[in-house]
Design a protein around this motif. Structure first.
Motif, mmCIF file in Angstrom:
data_model
loop_
_atom_site.group_PDB
_atom_site.id
_atom_site.type_symbol
_atom_site.label_atom_id
_atom_site.label_comp_id
_atom_site.label_asym_id
_atom_site.label_seq_id
_atom_site.Cartn_x
_atom_site.Cartn_y
_atom_site.Cartn_z
ATOM 1 N N ARG A 197 -77.326 -29.177 118.659
ATOM 2 C CA ARG A 197 -76.175 -29.238 119.566
ATOM 3 C C ARG A 197 -75.061 -28.339 119.042
ATOM 4 N N ILE A 241 -71.533 -28.454 119.008
ATOM 5 C CA ILE A 241 -70.374 -29.321 119.227
ATOM 6 C C ILE A 241 -69.112 -28.523 118.933
ATOM 7 N N ILE A 268 -66.289 -32.028 121.456
ATOM 8 C CA ILE A 268 -66.459 -33.130 120.513
ATOM 9 C C ILE A 268 -66.076 -34.470 121.145
ATOM 10 N N ALA A 297 -69.213 -35.768 122.831
ATOM 11 C CA ALA A 297 -70.454 -35.804 122.055
ATOM 12 C C ALA A 297 -70.712 -37.199 121.503
#
Length: 284
Positions: free
Chosen positions: A170, A172, A235, A238
């Motif tokens: 990922r 982020i 973020i 996430a």
């Protein structure tokens, strides 16, 4: 110089050092908590010892060079909890003791630069535990202590390629977030240089020359593998474990000038791009 080394907590970085020293005729004893890993350690030419279990006091008394990779746990530094008095007694006979710490001791600096003179202000419990462990080691009189504050470690078998290939990587995004990194082989090179030129009391940052946002590293790994770059995720959106999220609590760029000047160290992988390219080449 007696080519013998006790490696307490013989993990990723210590194994890389051993790969440099064993061919030079060094005798290395490496501790592991797992009997299952003893055969793997022995296969590298290192004598495995399962600890806790073995008589660590006797080993401390025997070896003039000691590398401590074991990190603090809930009860503090496990090595000092077990053998602090033995290390104090052995101090006059010790030539070199290396302690692997972390740049997490500096805490969050909003993406600004830090060096070895920066006050320690850890932002996480892990970082605070390292500050306390460093202080305990420094408090032992006459120990030829060398503290190495490591940035994020990567290398063969530890890096972004597996997650990128599996489709689980990922990207982020946190505005302004930047990390420093270090290839494990560059850690090993630095430790070898220090062993050859002890400087008791030294504290060295170990990192490459290219602090970078974590999403850039993932994107470059995907490009090298010829796969789609994972989408960006803010973020705030996430899903992350508390441990993973804690890494984003700190943003800083770490300077490595001191070890370059003191030991003539030059990273073989000064950027994450150089390191990732070398890792991929090893797979061919």
């Amino acid at each position: 110089m007696e080519k013998t080394l006790l490696s307490i907590g013989h993990g990723f970085s210590a194994r890389a050092l051993a790969a440099r020293l064993v061919p030079q005729g060094w005798r290395i004893v490496g501790t592991t908590r797992s009997a299952d890993k003893a055969d793997q350690i022995a296969a590298t030419g290192v004598e495995p010892v399962v600890w806790p279990g073995a008589d660590l006091s006797a080993l401390v008394a025997e070896f003039p060079n000691i590398l401590v990779s074991a990190g603090p746990g809930p009860d503090g530094d496990p090595v000092l909890n077990a053998v602090q008095q033995d290390i104090a007694r052995a101090a006059p006979n010790l030539r070199w003791l290396g302690y692997l710490s972390t740049t997490g001791v500096y805490g969050d600096h909003g993406g600004d630069w830090v060096d070895e003179t920066t006050p320690l202000s850890p932002a996480t419990k892990r970082g605070q535990a390292r500050v306390e462990a460093e202080a305990r080691w420094q408090a032992i009189p006459d120990v030829p202590l060398h503290i190495f504050r490591l940035a994020g470690i990567y290398g063969p078998g530890r890096g972004p390629f597996a997650k990128v290939r599996a489709g689980t990587a990922r990207r982020i995004i946190k505005d302004g977030q930047v990390f420093s990194r270090i290839h494990v082989d560059d850690i090993a090179q630095a430790l070898e240089l220090s062993l050859n030129s002890p400087n008791p009391g030294a504290i060295y940052n170990l990192c490459d020359d290219d602090p970078a946002p974590p999403q850039d590293v993932i994107a470059y790994a995907a490009e090298l593998l010829g796969v789609s770059i994972p989408p960006a995720i803010a973020i705030e959106d996430a899903e992350m474990t508390p441990m993973a999220r804690s890494f984003y609590a700190e943003s800083k760029k770490v300077r490595n000038d001191m070890i370059k000047q003191a030991l003539g160290w030059t990273p073989s992988y000064p950027t994450y791009r150089a390191g990732l390219n070398a890792m991929l080449a090893l797979e061919d």
